[in-house]
Motif scaffolding. Structure first.
Motif, short mmCIF file in Angstrom:
data_model
loop_
_atom_site.label_atom_id
_atom_site.label_comp_id
_atom_site.label_asym_id
_atom_site.label_seq_id
_atom_site.Cartn_x
_atom_site.Cartn_y
_atom_site.Cartn_z
N GLU A 1 20.53 34.51 80.57
CA GLU A 1 21.09 33.69 79.49
C GLU A 1 20.01 32.96 78.71
N PHE A 2 20.26 32.80 77.44
CA PHE A 2 19.48 31.88 76.63
C PHE A 2 20.05 30.51 76.96
N GLN A 3 19.23 29.68 77.62
CA GLN A 3 19.77 28.42 78.10
C GLN A 3 19.62 27.31 77.07
N VAL A 4 20.35 26.23 77.31
CA VAL A 4 20.28 25.11 76.37
C VAL A 4 18.85 24.57 76.30
N SER A 5 18.14 24.66 77.42
CA SER A 5 16.75 24.18 77.39
C SER A 5 15.91 25.06 76.45
N HIS A 6 16.22 26.34 76.39
CA HIS A 6 15.50 27.20 75.44
C HIS A 6 15.86 26.83 74.00
N LEU A 7 17.11 26.44 73.82
CA LEU A 7 17.54 26.04 72.48
C LEU A 7 16.78 24.79 72.05
N ARG A 8 16.70 23.81 72.96
CA ARG A 8 16.02 22.57 72.57
C ARG A 8 14.53 22.84 72.34
N SER A 9 13.96 23.70 73.15
CA SER A 9 12.55 24.06 72.97
C SER A 9 12.34 24.71 71.60
N THR A 10 13.31 25.52 71.19
CA THR A 10 13.19 26.21 69.90
C THR A 10 13.19 25.21 68.74
N LEU A 11 14.12 24.24 68.81
CA LEU A 11 14.24 23.28 67.72
C LEU A 11 13.01 22.36 67.66
N ILE A 12 12.63 21.83 68.80
CA ILE A 12 11.48 20.92 68.81
C ILE A 12 10.20 21.70 68.49
N GLY A 13 10.10 22.90 69.03
CA GLY A 13 8.91 23.71 68.79
C GLY A 13 8.70 24.03 67.32
N ALA A 14 9.80 24.32 66.62
CA ALA A 14 9.67 24.64 65.20
C ALA A 14 9.10 23.44 64.45
N TYR A 15 9.61 22.25 64.79
CA TYR A 15 9.09 21.03 64.16
C TYR A 15 7.62 20.82 64.49
N VAL A 16 7.26 20.97 65.76
CA VAL A 16 5.87 20.75 66.18
C VAL A 16 4.94 21.72 65.43
N ALA A 17 5.37 22.96 65.30
CA ALA A 17 4.55 23.94 64.59
C ALA A 17 4.45 23.59 63.10
N ASN A 18 5.59 23.23 62.49
CA ASN A 18 5.58 22.93 61.05
C ASN A 18 4.72 21.73 60.73
N ILE A 19 4.84 20.68 61.52
CA ILE A 19 4.12 19.46 61.16
C ILE A 19 2.62 19.68 61.36
N HIS A 20 2.25 20.48 62.34
CA HIS A 20 0.82 20.78 62.50
C HIS A 20 0.31 21.59 61.31
N ALA A 21 1.08 22.58 60.90
CA ALA A 21 0.64 23.39 59.76
C ALA A 21 0.48 22.49 58.53
N GLY A 22 1.45 21.59 58.33
CA GLY A 22 1.39 20.69 57.18
C GLY A 22 0.19 19.75 57.24
N MET A 23 -0.20 19.38 58.43
CA MET A 23 -1.31 18.45 58.58
C MET A 23 -2.64 19.20 58.73
#
Ligand code: ARG
Length: 630
Positions: free
Chosen positions: A167-189
């Protein structure tokens, strides 16, 4: 935006003195620093303190209607004067001329407002010029990487990382959402970002899956819906395996030796297949590869719905034999690798790390552990990417595991790598939406968001809604709801999904932000082709409502820098919520006025709304969301 350009804009607002320079002040990226610099210079003259002390005594205000900058009077470090008295003295003596308007004393704080005149003339052309990069700043990332003027630094952000055939677990979901932000903000900075998905595609559970495939696998079903079918096969074989596992567990509890139990039945089948995988036997590898290819292909589609593209689908299977050997050789050389009845382990309590207890690194039958694979993966990634930083966005439950990874690297004499590693941990989502209850795959969660939005929409029929109600828009609003709800909690706080809030058009919610965005888009349909920011009649924007939008927009870079430092996205969401509230109120007021024949005012308003739209877009993108499009 250059220093000269900014000076020019200020000149048009009646300010001819050059912006004073302060260490850390970055007027080209952060307009708030311009106001800070003028205010510090003025303070220094009024009270005769050190200029840098004055600069550091100024804080941003982040409450709507409560000023732009706050002087924290004790921080001026003046002797023999009570902070409150100092504040009222300053309130009297601070000049009421651009760039400042009337200050407000508030206890030991002096709240200072920027003058509406300066705000409009400076801010609009400024943000218009910075455009998509407003709020982002490449140099912030470099300062963070401790090399202010060097080339771009590289960060690997590992996130999502689900397990194959489960299963794709809820923890994977939260990792996906937070990870996208972490990646985006680093790219922006200013960081060079490698987005990596580390699939759980190796290990004994794949051996068990293969045993299941032999009994329950169907080519036809695999062709038509690969992930669903693999999941079914996995469930069936787990069912079959359960009695054996129970037997083993019971024996263990009685203190019995379980070697015999583990050497027969499905235990034996599972381990034998995994051993074949580890020995790279072509037949075993071919089957595994088919499963993996189908998994990656399917996931790519689901991540695309979320606007996420990974640069690399790595995984536990991909670690190289050389790096595994390198890890084990180092552990032996350093005398921390211990053999115990055929398995290899590290007893961390012997190395100043009691809390990490003992970890098996290589199992008795010769197969690698999760820990060993992660250690080897670090070496592989260092060779392939020579990263400056590596972030693992993984659930808090794996905290101990990542401590073991970094501690082991230290024991291997690879502190150069361990110090670059950061585990960005997050807590559980404790309660799920009804629409998520039966979710097994990532796509089920995404469908669930759309369904939740559709259900929520009909409840909320009274809100003024500017978005359309097509399936596509329900999906986009639902996903916004999911992202915003999640990212609005501190990472280490667990929370329960709240369907009402997730779909509401009020407050700090995805729908509210996107709805405001949609409203701005519709207003901007009246915008003339070309707005000339040099000839706009800025005096039209000196009303309280319009100035307040400008004030909030000035605070955007401060907000994003703070968020970057802590990797907490909630600051950005609170910010967007404030901007949305103010824009909505102002648009309501505008709606009550008659704009016919008021061409100059209309043009100036369009410029204001266009920049507000841009700031909202920048904020949404930072959080991993696309702004609303009809
Ligand atoms: N696949 C793992 C899980 O579902 C997460 C992987 C985390 N990343 C890592 N490098 N260990 O628990």
């Amino acid at each position: 935006c250059t220093v000269n350009g900014i000076q020019d804009l200020l000149g048009r607002a009646g300010l001819d003195t050059p912006v004073p320079e302060f260490p850390g002040g970055d007027i080209v990226h952060n307009p708030q620093d311009i106001f800070r610099a003028y205010l510090a210079e003025t303070l220094q003259k009024l009270v005769d303190c050190d200029r840098v002390v004055a600069y550091d005594a100024i804080q941003p205000s982040n409450m709507t209607g409560m000023g732009d900058l706050v002087v924290v009077s004790p921080r001026l470090r003046l002797k023999d004067v009570r902070p409150k008295d100092l504040v009222s003295d300053l309130a009297h003596r601070l000049p009421r001329s651009p760039p400042f308007a009337c200050p407000i004393p508030d206890g030991i704080h002096l709240r200072v407002l920027s003058s509406p005149n300066t705000l409009s003339r400076l801010l609009l052309p400024y943000i218009h010029d910075r455009n998509k990069s407003y709020g982002y700043d490449a140099s912030v990332g470099l300062v963070d990487a401790k090399v202010p003027d060097g080339p771009k630094k590289k960060v690997i952000v590992e996130f999502s990382s689900p397990n194959m055939a489960s299963e794709f677990q809820v923890s994977h979901l939260r990792s996906t959402l937070i990870g996208a932000y972490v990646a985006n903000i680093h790219a922006g900075m200013g960081w060079d970002v490698v987005k990596m998905n580390y699939l759980g595609d190796w290990g004994k559970q794949i051996g068990l899956l293969a045993a299941g495939w032999q009994r329950f696998g169907s080519e036809e079903e695999f062709q038509s819906a690969p992930l669903q079918h693999l999941l079914q096969v996995n469930h069936k074989i787990e069912e079959l395996f359960k009695p054996e596992q129970d037997e083993c567990r019971a024996a263990k509890a009685d203190g019995k030796d379980v070697t015999e139990i583990e050497s027969r039945g499905l235990y034996a089948e599972r381990d034998a297949f995994f051993k074949k995988m580890e020995d790279r036997e072509p037949e075993a590898i071919a089957l595994w590869q088919r499963f993996r290819d189908a998994t990656v292909e399917d996931y790519k589609e689901s991540y695309a719905r979320l606007g996420i593209q990974f640069d690399e689908y790595s995984g536990e299977s991909q670690v190289s034999a050389e790096s595994v050997e390198e890890v084990e050789t180092a552990l032996k050389e350093k005398g921390v690798y211990e053999e115990h009845e055929g398995s290899w382990m590290i007893d961390f309590s012997k190395h100043n790390a009691k809390g990490l207890s003992t970890a098996v690194v290589r199992y008795r039958n010769g197969t690698t552990s999760y820990l060993l694979r992660d250690l080897a993966a670090v070496l592989d990634r260092a060779k392939a990417h020579s990263f400056d930083k590596m972030i693992y966005v993984v659930a808090m439950e794996q905290e101990m595991h990542f401590h073991r990874v970094t501690k082991t690297l230290e024991l291997m004499d690879r502190a150069d790598l361990s110090e670059k590693i950061q585990h960005v941990a997050f807590a559980k989502i404790t309660g799920l939406l009804d629409q998520f209850k039966d979710a097994q795959l990532l796509s089920d969660y995404l469908d669930g968001c759309r369904l939740a939005m559709q259900a929520g929409m009909s409840d909320d029929a009274e809100d003024p809604v500017f978005v359309t109600k097509t399936d596509k828009s329900m999906e986009s609003l639902g996903l916004s709801g999911l992202f915003i709800q999640d990212l609005n909690h501190k990472r280490t706080t667990s929370y329960a999904c709240d369907p009402k809030r997730m779909t509401s058009f009020e407050g700090e919610t995805g729908a509210a932000i996107q709805n405001c965005y949609a409203r701005l888009l519709s207003i901007l349909e009246e915008k003339p082709e070309e707005l000339d920011y040099a000839t706009l009649d800025y005096s039209q924007l000196e009303t309280e409502d319009h100035s307040e939008i400008l004030r909030i927009m000035t605070q955007f870079p401060d907000t994003t820098y703070a968020s970057f430092k802590t990797l907490e996205p909630t600051a950005v969401i609170i910010y967007l919520g404030r901007l949305v509230d103010q824009v909505m109120v102002t648009l309501d007021d505008d709606d009550e006025q008659d704009w016919t024949g008021r061409e100059e005012a209309t043009k100036a308003r369009m410029a204001l709304y266009e920049t507000a739209r841009q700031v909202l877009e920048n904020g949404l993108r930072m959080l991993g969301l696309s702004p609303w499009s009809p």
